[in-house]
Scaffold this motif. Structure first.
Motif, short mmCIF file in Angstrom:
data_model
loop_
_atom_site.label_atom_id
_atom_site.label_comp_id
_atom_site.label_asym_id
_atom_site.label_seq_id
_atom_site.Cartn_x
_atom_site.Cartn_y
_atom_site.Cartn_z
N SER A 1 0.84 -1.21 0.00
CA SER A 1 0.00 0.00 0.00
C SER A 1 0.87 1.24 0.00
O SER A 1 1.93 1.28 0.64
CB SER A 1 -0.91 0.03 1.23
N ALA A 2 0.43 2.27 -0.71
CA ALA A 2 1.13 3.55 -0.75
C ALA A 2 0.15 4.68 -0.49
O ALA A 2 -0.96 4.68 -1.03
CB ALA A 2 1.81 3.74 -2.11
N ALA A 3 0.56 5.64 0.32
CA ALA A 3 -0.26 6.82 0.58
C ALA A 3 0.13 7.93 -0.38
O ALA A 3 1.32 8.16 -0.62
CB ALA A 3 -0.07 7.28 2.02
N ILE A 4 -0.86 8.62 -0.92
CA ILE A 4 -0.63 9.81 -1.74
C ILE A 4 -1.29 10.98 -1.03
O ILE A 4 -2.51 11.00 -0.87
CB ILE A 4 -1.21 9.64 -3.16
N VAL A 5 -0.49 11.94 -0.58
CA VAL A 5 -1.01 13.07 0.18
C VAL A 5 -0.42 14.37 -0.35
O VAL A 5 0.60 14.37 -1.03
CB VAL A 5 -0.70 12.93 1.69
N GLY A 6 -1.08 15.47 -0.01
CA GLY A 6 -0.57 16.77 -0.45
C GLY A 6 -1.59 17.87 -0.24
O GLY A 6 -2.60 17.71 0.43
N ALA A 7 -1.30 18.99 -0.87
CA ALA A 7 -2.05 20.23 -0.65
C ALA A 7 -3.48 20.14 -1.18
O ALA A 7 -3.74 19.52 -2.21
CB ALA A 7 -1.33 21.39 -1.32
N ARG A 8 -4.39 20.76 -0.44
CA ARG A 8 -5.78 20.85 -0.92
C ARG A 8 -5.86 21.83 -2.09
O ARG A 8 -6.48 21.54 -3.09
CB ARG A 8 -6.70 21.30 0.23
N ARG A 9 -5.24 22.99 -1.93
CA ARG A 9 -5.21 23.98 -3.01
C ARG A 9 -3.95 23.76 -3.83
O ARG A 9 -2.99 24.53 -3.74
CB ARG A 9 -5.26 25.39 -2.44
#
Length: 359
Positions: A111-119
């Protein structure tokens, strides 16, 4: 199980103390029927804890809430359940219980998480979409927070590829947050599951989001940060991943972009650099023959002027005047090629006469 649900739902009582209570009395039903004086003799409970438990006996309607849970097809998975993810049980502060719509990530599958900025920028959004799609195509489960921007794009990419993705919420799983992601919320339940440690009905309060980030990283083998400011929830997720012994990768961007400063900070601290989805898969030991074949097909589609225009575009928007200078084409010839490329799904107009490469 309804008494176990009651114990898990007691507000303002820490997961650690809930666990101690259950281990002391062996089951939620026994905890529910403890006399007040017995509660006050327990050394790990303070006055406020005792009052909170007594209040929960009066305020939480066990039968009604348990039936409501079942009607909404919400699964209750406490820490002692065989279904509880082994990855989370290894955390120093694992959730006492999980609430799930859909299913939990499959054990033994990467499994890999992809996260980051909302805007986020169009560049960040497209890269999150590409990474989510590419990972899912190769059987990797994509974990994220279903938020606006990077999170949603990464999960949409996984769904478009027919892969599995899981959204970890900072509210009850019966609440779609943000509301405009209702389509994504429903699709995630079909392709994976929506997960939270917050009981149904719990609103999306700011205090819950750092808590949910440890679950995102906890369920993942590695975390990909696509775009992030220096002070952002994505960096909290990255820090938690490092504390959990997970690998962290960050996407580089322009030195002048505030949305890339968090990623550059992570890279300076030793995070892996995201060059391309193919490069990441190579690092993970996954062959890229399939994606190379797809890339060759795209190149064959693009002939003469189209190839020139396409090669000049990237993931940052370029305007007509800049493209005229770089391609040497007339304005009318350039527009003809841009329209053709857009119809083929190779580029996208992100604002009036400004274009980016899509793939």
């Amino acid at each position: 199980m309804k008494y176990e649900y009651w114990l898990a739902s007691i507000p303002h009582l820490s997961d650690c103390k809930k666990r101690l209570l259950r281990e002391e009395y062996k089951e939620g039903r026994a905890v529910y029927y403890i006399e007040e004086m017995q509660l006050r003799f327990l050394p790990f409970l303070g006055e406020q804890d005792v009052e909170g438990i007594l209040a929960a006996k009066k305020e939480i309607k066990i039968e009604k809430e348990w039936e409501c849970l079942l009607k909404q097809n919400i699964r209750f998975v406490p820490y002692f359940s065989a279904e509880y993810p082994k990855k989370l049980s290894q955390l120093p502060d694992p959730p006492y219980a999980l609430y799930v719509k859909g299913r939990l990530p499959e054990e033994g599958v990467f499994s890999a998480a992809i996260v980051g900025a909302r805007r986020c920028t169009p560049y960040g959004e497209e890269m999150a979409l590409d990474y989510g799609k590419c990972l899912a195509e190769h059987g990797i489960q994509v974990i994220s927070g279903m938020a606006r921007g990077i999170d949603g794009a990464g999960q949409r990419g996984a769904i478009d590829a027919g892969g599995a993705t899981f959204g970890v919420l900072g509210c009850g799983v019966d609440i779609c947050y943000p509301r405009e992601h209702i389509g994504l919320y429903m699709d995630i339940q079909k392709r994976g599951g929506v997960i939270s440690e917050q009981p149904p009905g719990r609103p999306p309060l700011p205090v819950y989001f750092p808590m949910r980030n440890r679950i995102i990283s906890g369920l993942s083998e590695l975390v990909l940060v696509m775009e992030a400011r220096l002070r952002s929830g994505s960096l909290i997720t990255a820090d938690q991943a490092l504390e959990q012994g997970k690998d962290v990768y960050a996407l580089p961007g322009p030195a002048t972009s505030q949305l890339s400063q968090g990623c550059h900070f992570l890279i300076r601290q030793g995070a892996g650099i995201l060059i391309s989805p193919q490069d990441l898969l190579t690092e993970l030991g996954i062959t890229e023959k399939e994606l190379e074949q797809k890339s060759d097909k795209i190149e064959k589609m693009l002939e003469n002027h189209k190839n020139v225009v396409y090669s000049c575009l990237g993931f940052f928007p370029k305007g007509l005047s800049q493209l005229i200078d770089e391609t040497g084409l007339s304005a009318s010839a350039l527009m003809q090629e841009l329209i053709s490329l857009e119809l083929k799904g190779c580029i996208r107009e992100v604002s009036k006469n400004y274009y980016i490469r899509v793939r």
